[in-house]
Design a protein around this motif. Structure first.
Motif, PDB file in Angstrom:
ATOM      1  N   ASN A  89       0.824  -1.216   0.000  1.00  0.00           N
ATOM      2  CA  ASN A  89       0.000   0.000   0.000  1.00  0.00           C
ATOM      3  C   ASN A  89       0.851   1.256   0.000  1.00  0.00           C
ATOM      4  N   GLU A  90       2.106   1.140   0.419  1.00  0.00           N
ATOM      5  CA  GLU A  90       3.023   2.285   0.398  1.00  0.00           C
ATOM      6  C   GLU A  90       3.854   2.327  -0.884  1.00  0.00           C
ATOM      7  N   THR A  91       3.811   1.249  -1.655  1.00  0.00           N
ATOM      8  CA  THR A  91       4.700   1.164  -2.824  1.00  0.00           C
ATOM      9  C   THR A  91       3.889   0.830  -4.086  1.00  0.00           C
ATOM     10  N   CYS A  92       3.934  -0.415  -4.535  1.00  0.00           N
ATOM     11  CA  CYS A  92       3.399  -0.752  -5.849  1.00  0.00           C
ATOM     12  C   CYS A  92       1.875  -0.684  -5.958  1.00  0.00           C
ATOM     13  N   ASN A  93       1.139  -0.768  -4.869  1.00  0.00           N
ATOM     14  CA  ASN A  93      -0.324  -0.652  -4.969  1.00  0.00           C
ATOM     15  C   ASN A  93      -0.783   0.793  -5.066  1.00  0.00           C
ATOM     16  N   LYS A  94       0.125   1.751  -4.952  1.00  0.00           N
ATOM     17  CA  LYS A  94      -0.211   3.168  -5.076  1.00  0.00           C
ATOM     18  C   LYS A  94      -0.426   3.574  -6.533  1.00  0.00           C
ATOM     19  N   TYR A  95       0.077   2.761  -7.455  1.00  0.00           N
ATOM     20  CA  TYR A  95       0.096   3.164  -8.870  1.00  0.00           C
ATOM     21  C   TYR A  95      -0.936   2.432  -9.674  1.00  0.00           C
TER      22      TYR A  95
END
Length: 95
Positions: A89-95
């Motif tokens: 949720n802080e990295t790849c799921n943000k995009y």
């Protein structure tokens, strides 16, 4: 000097980067050459789930060789290692 311990049982965890090593590369902006363990020169790297041995309870991804990824106990890593959050949720799921 930073010490970490492996988080065992995370083999089935996945992210949309394709692999945890690619996740580390994407969010660190770096390409790993060697295992992050301070004396290791192995190149069979994976993105390892680790926790720092301090009071920081967050999960991180760092490049480790398969041997050190399977290790139990503390691992001393090189100071230049970039810690990338394993929290999608802080990295790849943000995009």
């Amino acid at each position: 000097m930073t010490k970490v311990k492996n988080i065992n049982g995370t083999t089935d965890n996945t992210c949309k980067c394709g692999s945890w090593l690619k996740h580390w590369e994407k969010f660190s902006g770096k390409t790993p050459n060697y295992c992050s363990e301070k004396n290791c020169t192995q190149k069979d790297l994976v993105g390892a789930h680790v926790q720092k041995t301090t009071s920081d309870m967050n999960w991180y991804i760092i490049p480790l060789c398969k041997t050190h990824n399977a290790a139990t106990g503390e691992i001393e890593i090189v100071d230049s290692t970039v810690f990338v959050s394993a929290n999608k949720n802080e990295t790849c799921n943000k995009y």
